[in-house]
Design an enzyme around this catalytic site. Structure first.
Site, mmCIF file in Angstrom:
data_model
loop_
_atom_site.group_PDB
_atom_site.id
_atom_site.type_symbol
_atom_site.label_atom_id
_atom_site.label_comp_id
_atom_site.label_asym_id
_atom_site.label_seq_id
_atom_site.Cartn_x
_atom_site.Cartn_y
_atom_site.Cartn_z
ATOM 1 N N GLU A 207 33.951 54.154 33.747
ATOM 2 C CA GLU A 207 34.973 55.199 33.619
ATOM 3 C C GLU A 207 36.054 54.790 32.625
ATOM 4 O O GLU A 207 37.251 54.750 32.932
ATOM 5 C CB GLU A 207 35.567 55.550 34.990
ATOM 6 N N GLU B 247 27.256 57.733 39.657
ATOM 7 C CA GLU B 247 28.141 58.052 40.785
ATOM 8 C C GLU B 247 28.011 59.529 41.092
ATOM 9 O O GLU B 247 28.265 60.371 40.220
ATOM 10 C CB GLU B 247 29.602 57.698 40.484
#
Length: 529
Positions: free
Chosen positions: A210, A333
């Site tokens: 991220e 995810e």
């Protein structure tokens, strides 16, 4: 009027899910006037392989996922363990056939320094987990312990490297530490000093996490250049180690991020590009995991089904630069995200798991299966005691969640070949909004068995349906079903088997047609011989 769509769901002006695009794998017709759902299955046209790595999991240093959930320490006497790893968790994950396990994060990956977690445990440097609960961890669960866990459950390790606060050399040293042949360099010697002579030969590596957020708040152009630098030093000129490097990808529908990464990073330097998406009602008010209304359930499923649009649109951008599909879309995810259970640490993300989560798992895995030409790795968040966990623990007790059971039922698709199909489904209607009620995917495995996974997300209506079998003759059909009396039902430590798979005898084979009825909010997996 019939609305036709394949793979891609788009929002129209009224906010409902509508249809778009053609694909060779699955054609879906949605119309609330359909009396029943129907599937036409091309049983003699096996296509792309559904990679087993779509059925991966994610174990972050977050809350009670690692410490207490997976690892209780090798001095624990009250909980049976092997070198500190819970035996009951090992057994459950082995049965689940976890293809790969991602660790140590997540956001935690970009504050984790791997050298602090190797060597004698008494000399390891503690770390403050400032992302999740601000707790101090003693680093007793590190590289060696994680790789032992993977070996015991039969999963390939997927290590997430630190780009946010680490260095190029730190990541390069980690790859050498776990992969270098004995006696070939300082990291191989350090590994041997720490009790492991032979390399683990870890293939899968995340290069940051991220990067658009907790991994450094970077812009895509900056991250692309930084990624090129880090990935260069993870292997040699021609990547003879066959390391599979996964770049930090988009936050949901940030399509520009994917475009920049595919444009600026050569395919020879990037084997996978990640995507993260959670089924969330409202980030500022996510709602209870167990006490929810049908309106909240519908909103959750609408968010979950957006995975179809995300996968389709990111894949289209990737196709522009990579028609050969060498770079995988890695959804490392995904899952449902709600408010934590009352009385628990807000930073630990501990939530219960209901039939709503079973619906999320079923439809999401069907989407991944049907997009297996591009989606080749995925990781449910997370494994134990965090978010949409497959396992919950409480001291000596353990329970398997409805999500666990869906993953276990679906593992028949691992490394099988996708079968093309056409689905006609009624709508699931709530108020003025609607969603496709039925989700489906099908595959043929190495033994010649055909499996069809079906989900009815409607909160109150059964779905009568037929499956037209074309191109092959079958003699028998059997099945398993996951269902419960209420959407809000969940397993507890006092009643750990309230929800579990049962034999499904409702499918009737008549010549080349199967007829069945899917109960409300149920998951069914059929086996055809």
């Amino acid at each position: 009027m019939t609305r036709k769509f394949i793979h891609r769901l788009l929002k129209n002006k009224s906010g409902s899910i509508s249809a778009f695009l053609f694909s060779a794998a699955i054609l879906i017709n949605v119309n609330d006037s359909f009396a029943q759902a129907s599937v036409t299955l091309q049983a003699d046209q096996p296509g792309d392989k559904i990679s087993k790595h779509i059925y991966g999991h994610f174990a972050e240093h977050l809350g009670r996922c690692i410490y207490d959930g997976i690892y209780v320490g090798d001095s624990s006497k009250s909980i049976p363990n092997t070198n500190g790893i819970r035996n009951d968790v090992i057994d459950a994950l082995k049965k689940l056939k976890v293809a790969n396990l991602r660790w140590p994060g997540g956001c935690y990956a970009d504050i984790y320094h791997w050298k602090d977690g190797v060597g004698p445990k008494s000399t390891r440097t503690p770390i403050i987990n400032r992302w999740w609960g601000n707790v101090t961890e003693d680093n007793s669960f590190g590289t060696h312990e994680f790789l032992e866990l993977c070996k015991k459950i039969g999963a390939e390790p997927y290590l997430a490297g630190n780009m946010g606060s680490g260095t190029v050399r730190e990541l390069a040293d980690w790859t050498e530490y776990v992969n270098a042949k004995p006696g070939t360099g300082p990291m191989a010697r350090l590994r041997e000093q720490n009790g492991q002579k032979e390399p683990w030969s870890v293939k899968y590596w995340g290069v940051g996490n991220e990067a658009w957020g907790c991994g450094g708040n970077m812009k895509p152009e900056f991250y692309a250049n930084l990624y090129r630098q880090y990935s260069t030093f993870m292997t040699n000129w021609d990547n003879s180690d066959k390391i599979y490097r996964v770049a930090s990808g988009s936050n949901g529908n940030d399509y520009n991020w994917t475009d920049v990464m595919m444009r600026d990073v050569p395919a020879s330097m990037m084997e996978g590009l990640s995507l993260h998406h959670y089924a969330v009602i409202n980030w500022s008010k996510k709602g209870s995991a167990t006490s929810f209304t049908e309106e909240q359930y519908f909103a959750t499923m609408k968010s979950a089904l957006q995975m179809e649009e995300l996968v389709s649109r990111h894949s289209t951008i990737m196709d522009k630069y990579d028609r050969a599909k060498k770079v995988a879309l890695v959804v490392d995810e995904w899952g449902g995200w709600y408010d934590v259970e009352p009385g628990t640490n807000p930073g630990f993300l501990y939530q219960q798991n209901t039939m709503r989560d079973a619906m999320i798992a079923g439809v999401t895995l069907n989407i991944f299966n049907n997009h297996c030409d591009r989606v080749r790795i995925a990781n449910l968040a997370q494994t134990v005691n965090v978010l949409q966990a497959v396992i919950l623990t409480e001291k000596q007790k353990i329970l398997l969640t409805p999500t666990y059971h869906v993953l276990e039922m679906y593992n028949v698709h691992q490394d099988a070949q996708l079968l093309p199909l056409t689905l006609r489904t009624p709508d699931y209607v709530y108020g003025t909004d609607k969603l496709p009620a039925v989700s489906v995917s099908a595959s043929k495995d190495k033994e010649g068995l055909t499996h069809v996974s079906l989900v009815n997300i409607d909160a109150s209506k059964s779905q009568s349906m037929s499956i037209d079998l074309r191109g092959a003759a079958f003699n028998t059909v059997s099945g398993r079903i996951l269902q419960s009396a209420k959407l809000q039902d969940f397993n507890t430590f006092n009643e750990p088997e309230k929800i579990k798979p049962a034999v499904f005898n409702g499918a009737k084979l008549n010549g080349s047609t199967i007829n069945l009825s899917l109960p409300p909010f149920s998951v069914v997996v059929l086996t055809l011989k």
